[in-house]
Design an enzyme around this catalytic site. Sequence first.
Site, PDB file in Angstrom:
ATOM      1  N   ALA A 101       0.856  -1.180   0.000  1.00 57.72           N
ATOM      2  CA  ALA A 101       0.000   0.000   0.000  1.00 57.72           C
ATOM      3  C   ALA A 101       0.893   1.231   0.000  1.00 57.72           C
ATOM      4  CB  ALA A 101      -0.913  -0.009   1.219  1.00 57.72           C
ATOM      5  N   GLY A 133       3.929   8.769   0.742  1.00 53.47           N
ATOM      6  CA  GLY A 133       4.803   9.276   1.786  1.00 53.47           C
ATOM      7  C   GLY A 133       6.090   8.485   1.883  1.00 53.47           C
ATOM      8  N   VAL A 134       6.994   8.928   2.747  1.00 51.55           N
ATOM      9  CA  VAL A 134       8.311   8.298   2.839  1.00 51.55           C
ATOM     10  C   VAL A 134       8.222   6.894   3.428  1.00 51.55           C
ATOM     11  CG1 VAL A 134       8.821   9.309   5.103  1.00 51.55           C
ATOM     12  CG2 VAL A 134      10.708   8.642   3.595  1.00 51.55           C
ATOM     13  N   ASP A 135       7.333   6.651   4.386  1.00 52.32           N
ATOM     14  CA  ASP A 135       7.271   5.345   5.044  1.00 52.32           C
ATOM     15  C   ASP A 135       6.877   4.233   4.072  1.00 52.32           C
ATOM     16  OD1 ASP A 135       7.969   6.440   7.531  1.00 52.32           O
ATOM     17  OD2 ASP A 135       5.890   6.972   7.934  1.00 52.32           O
ATOM     18  N   SER A 136       5.759   4.413   3.386  1.00 52.64           N
ATOM     19  CA  SER A 136       5.308   3.372   2.458  1.00 52.64           C
ATOM     20  C   SER A 136       6.233   3.254   1.257  1.00 52.64           C
ATOM     21  CB  SER A 136       3.871   3.640   2.006  1.00 52.64           C
ATOM     22  OG  SER A 136       3.767   4.867   1.315  1.00 52.64           O
ATOM     23  N   LEU A 188      -4.369   4.252  -3.325  1.00 54.27           N
ATOM     24  CA  LEU A 188      -5.807   4.497  -3.330  1.00 54.27           C
ATOM     25  C   LEU A 188      -6.081   5.983  -3.499  1.00 54.27           C
ATOM     26  CD1 LEU A 188      -6.922   2.234  -0.340  1.00 54.27           C
ATOM     27  CD2 LEU A 188      -6.681   1.631  -2.756  1.00 54.27           C
ATOM     28  N   CYS A 208     -10.747   4.475   8.491  1.00 56.25           N
ATOM     29  CA  CYS A 208     -10.135   4.240   7.180  1.00 56.25           C
ATOM     30  C   CYS A 208      -9.391   2.909   7.158  1.00 56.25           C
ATOM     31  CB  CYS A 208      -9.196   5.391   6.839  1.00 56.25           C
ATOM     32  SG  CYS A 208      -8.425   5.261   5.214  1.00 56.25           S
ATOM     33  N   GLY A 226       3.194   0.622   5.498  1.00 55.37           N
ATOM     34  CA  GLY A 226       4.248   1.376   6.173  1.00 55.37           C
ATOM     35  C   GLY A 226       3.887   1.797   7.578  1.00 55.37           C
ATOM     36  N   CYS A 252      -6.487  13.746   6.790  1.00 54.08           N
ATOM     37  CA  CYS A 252      -6.140  14.023   5.398  1.00 54.08           C
ATOM     38  C   CYS A 252      -7.155  14.897   4.670  1.00 54.08           C
ATOM     39  CB  CYS A 252      -5.932  12.709   4.643  1.00 54.08           C
ATOM     40  SG  CYS A 252      -7.413  11.663   4.500  1.00 54.08           S
TER      41      CYS A 252
END
Length: 403
Positions: free
Chosen positions: A41, A45-48, A67, A135, A159, A231
């Site tokens: 997924a 962002g940096v994590d995923s 998504l 979510c 992430g 978000c």
Amino acid sequence: MSLDTLVLPAVADLASPRAVSIPDIDLGFDKPRAQTRVVVAMSGGVDSSVVAALVQAAGYETIGITLQLYDHGAAVKKQGACCAGQDIHDARRVADRIGIAHYVLDYESRFKEAVIDNFADTYLAGFTPIPCVRCNQSVKFKDLLETARDLGADCLVTGHYVARVAGPDGAEMHRAVDRARDQSYFLFATTRAQLDFLRFPLADLPKPAVREIAAALDLPVAVKPDSQDICFVPNGKYADVVAKLRPGAAEPGQILHLDGRVLGEHAGVIHYTVGQRRGLGVATGEPLFVIRIDATRRAVIVGPKEALAVREVVLSDVNWIGEHVDGEDALDGRAVLARVRSTRPPVPGRLKIGAGWSVVLDAPEEGVAPGQACVFYDPAHGGQRVLGGGWIAATDLTDPRSS
């Protein structure tokens, strides 16, 4: 997961400015990695993005999915959010950079119904919602997870900063090593079946190390700021979003003191949350806080800080992922560490199982708001294991002046 440096073709092909210690992601399957299909997924962002790069570098067949959850241009104009506009573009750039297939799925209608509409209706009912949990519960770990299965994936990787640990009765959820980033509170509704299919490679990594990996692999999001707040809520103005989604639904009412005095009027309960002190618009010579919200009467009840003390938290829609038991009654009196806000540390308490579930806290907690979550942790081993949790439906407000 080991922190040995890998020399894999997928990483070597990247123009890394320096040698880097790349974690070897072992997802725990008894078959060759090249024959293990993994859906990641990717929020942009940096994590995923780092997770996708690590999974691909470890030799798995990697597919990135992003998504689209709302129309970033038409609905709200907010930077630093996820799953819309620039973030989709960033996810695509990362996928191109590491050389994996990438798909964008339109989940806008599902997200609106399950998350945004629920957010508005919950606020109007006098509760304080957590849309991030909704979510994860209804879109990411349900709809997206099913999509990953449809694609023939062996697992879905995210992430999130949380750990999946193999236990004697199956997969367990544990808190992340980086407690400042731990997201277990927001994942309490994850079911056993979902946890079996999920993997969380960032469990053992602190955030600075994740950014170092992103920079070393020259990922285009290496210095991208973390997303802030909700978000789809611009500038943190929740009431504005509710008013836009439900025009005219926020009706005025009275601000009442706990002793029954009418102190003033308000423009709608959506402007208030339990524990709030600023912006009440009333003055009595004493500090006042929102003690509770009675949406049926359109009343905001205020009082002194000590009146916020809560000893019992009544729950709904409880999800238990702790030890296997023969019936809920077996958990009555079970010691837990209860976390009633994402920003609060877990505190000691006990489960109370009767007509429903509740948690009786050893010591009162302040500012416990219906609509938030109460997440249970196992007191053993420092509260590392997540036992589940539920939605706060009501509280037993203990006014010390009445005792």
